[in-house]
Enzyme design. Structure first.
Site, PDB file in Angstrom:
ATOM      1  N   ASP A 270       9.805 -16.770 -26.386  1.00 26.57           N
ATOM      2  CA  ASP A 270       8.508 -17.385 -26.097  1.00 26.57           C
ATOM      3  C   ASP A 270       8.527 -18.898 -25.875  1.00 26.57           C
ATOM      4  OD1 ASP A 270       6.789 -15.144 -25.990  1.00 26.57           O
ATOM      5  OD2 ASP A 270       7.065 -14.888 -28.132  1.00 26.57           O
TER       6      ASP A 270
ATOM      7  N   ASP B 216       4.963  -9.726 -20.875  1.00 28.43           N
ATOM      8  CA  ASP B 216       4.535 -11.084 -21.213  1.00 28.43           C
ATOM      9  C   ASP B 216       5.602 -12.132 -20.861  1.00 28.43           C
ATOM     10  OD1 ASP B 216       3.977  -8.877 -22.888  1.00 28.43           O
ATOM     11  OD2 ASP B 216       3.148 -10.104 -24.473  1.00 28.43           O
TER      12      ASP B 216
HETATM   13  N1  GLY Z   1       3.324 -11.510 -26.841  1.00 25.04           N
HETATM   14  C1  GLY Z   1       2.177 -12.159 -26.444  1.00 25.04           C
HETATM   15  C2  GLY Z   1       0.925 -11.399 -26.610  1.00 25.04           C
HETATM   16  O1  GLY Z   1       0.608 -10.913 -27.678  1.00 25.04           O
HETATM   17  O2  GLY Z   1       0.213 -11.299 -25.669  1.00 25.04           O
END
Ligand code: GLY
Length: 417
Positions: A111, A176
């Site tokens: 992330d 994501d």
């Molecule tokens: N992993 C990012 C979200 O929860 O959207």
């Protein structure tokens, strides 16, 4: 004479609509600025912990910097400084951005884009300070350590366990993850080293091939065999069922493929972004209130949550304001690359989402939002966390969408027909 009068009244109507929409944006920016002044105070009392949500009493709940959401608060502060020119936002943005500097060498999950691009990337965009740039580039280097030439992808998490108990996988990639690629494109653009860009393109192509279904809906998690690169499973982490479409995942897809098209001009990415956007719009148009359900297939026949997922116990079809905010922002950018008819559809839907989020049940005194902007997002129902609450990333994309909308209004591009 009659035609002339019609023409005049049409022009007046257009100008009025533009003015109304400009006031709508201005009112929302003011609302965000007022609330975030309070959120800064609350955050300052936590000793470097990053705002994420609030409890039922409206008290701030925060995280350490290693949480995937840590970059959103500084990112929103930069946007609010840009929107208001109020230097108290700049001071706070600098401080909360700098707290994150140690993450430039962080390699434990994928992330880094959310954490470092939203904070340091916005800082560099707004100030031009070279120190911020070098931190973004170093963060991209850390992210790239998770790329495997075998899978052609960046590993999202170090392991993933199926909700149904079918398996444990060591190379999961979630949709994501597309969002983190902006960090890699930035690094290539600013260093001339094309290796970052090549990884980003490879990852996006793999996502296109393995996450996106024929009808442009999407799987959340794709698990690769790290030795062979073969897909071993397609499942969900935060959605309702393995074969369902988690609405925030779909929104990440629209946003991510639009960004990949902006960076590469590869028509395959545009086609995918358009397809995913059209799917999203078709789903929300089936609903009475267009703010998407947390999963487009929640509680529907043919979709079964894994036995360990809390989704089995939830019969209410919660909405996810965060998915709406991300999609609104993405649709506004996508409108720049679409043909006139499509562009008008995207702007219209983004506008509707923003108007819904700005009032009624999503933003009102009756909804407990603490010092956040929007209520009624969903973090993860399968994990039984953050159900029907404010979330810092919903706010970030809401502010970003407002600013993108304002820019389009200024350019007079909200009515392409
Ligand atoms: N992993 C990012 C979200 O929860 O959207």
């Amino acid at each position: 004479m009659k035609n002339f009068l019609y023409l005049i009244s049409f022009v007046v109507l257009l100008l009025q609509t533009g003015t109304d929409e400009n006031s709508f944006v201005a009112e929302n920016v003011q609302y965000a600025a007022d609330k975030y002044q309070k959120l800064i105070k609350a955050a300052d009392s936590t000793k470097n912990r990053f705002p994420r949500t609030c409890n039922e009493a409206g008290d701030l709940l925060s995280t350490d910097m290693y949480d995937w959401t840590s970059g959103f608060f500084p990112g929103s502060l930069w946007y609010l400084y840009e929107a208001t020119k109020d230097t108290s936002f700049q001071t706070a943005a600098i401080k909360w951005t700098d707290y994150l500097e140690p993450l430039k060498t962080f390699k434990d999950h994928h992330d880094l884009g959310f954490m470092m691009y939203n904070s340091f990337g916005n800082a560099f965009r707004i100030t031009g300070d070279e120190r911020y740039k070098s931190i973004v580039v170093e963060s991209a280097r850390s992210l790239s350590s998770r790329f495997s030439p075998v899978t052609g992808s960046i590993k999202s998490w170090n392991s993933f366990k199926s909700w149904g108990g079918e398996g444990v996988y060591t190379f999961p990639v979630i949709i994501d993850n597309l969002m983190n690629l902006e960090l890699l494109f930035f690094a290539s653009n600013h260093t001339g080293d094309s290796s970052f860009r090549k990884m980003a393109v490879s990852h996006a192509l793999q996502t296109m091939k393995n996450h996106v279904r024929k009808d442009y809906s999407s799987f959340h998690v794709v698990c690769y065999n790290p030795q062979t690169g073969k897909v071993e499973a397609r499942e969900t982490g935060q959605g309702y069922a393995n074969n369902s479409t988690w609405s925030r995942g779909q929104a990440w897809g629209i946003y991510g493929f639009t960004m990949c098209y902006r960076e590469t001009r590869d028509p395959r990415f545009l086609k995918t972004a358009l397809g995913m956007a059209n799917y999203f719009i078709a789903q929300i148009n089936k609903q009475e209130d267009k703010i998407p359900f947390w999963d487009f297939n929640a509680n529907e026949k043919g979709y079964e949550p894994g036995k360990n997922s809390y989704a089995n116990k939830v019969s209410i079809k919660y909405r996810d304001a965060s998915a709406a905010a991300i999609a609104a922002s993405a649709l506004l950018e996508l409108s720049r690359f679409a043909d006139k008819k499509q562009a008008a559809l995207y702007v219209e839907n983004a506008k509707e989402l923003l108007h819904l989020l700005s009032g009624g049940i999503y933003r009102s005194d009756d909804v407990k939002t603490g010092n956040f902007l929007l209520g009624k997002s969903v973090g993860s129902i399968p994990h039984k966390v953050e159900i029907n609450v404010p979330l810092v990333y919903a706010d970030y994309y809401f502010i970003e969408a407002m600013m993108r909308y304002q820019t389009l209004l200024k350019e007079n591009k909200t009515n392409p027909d």
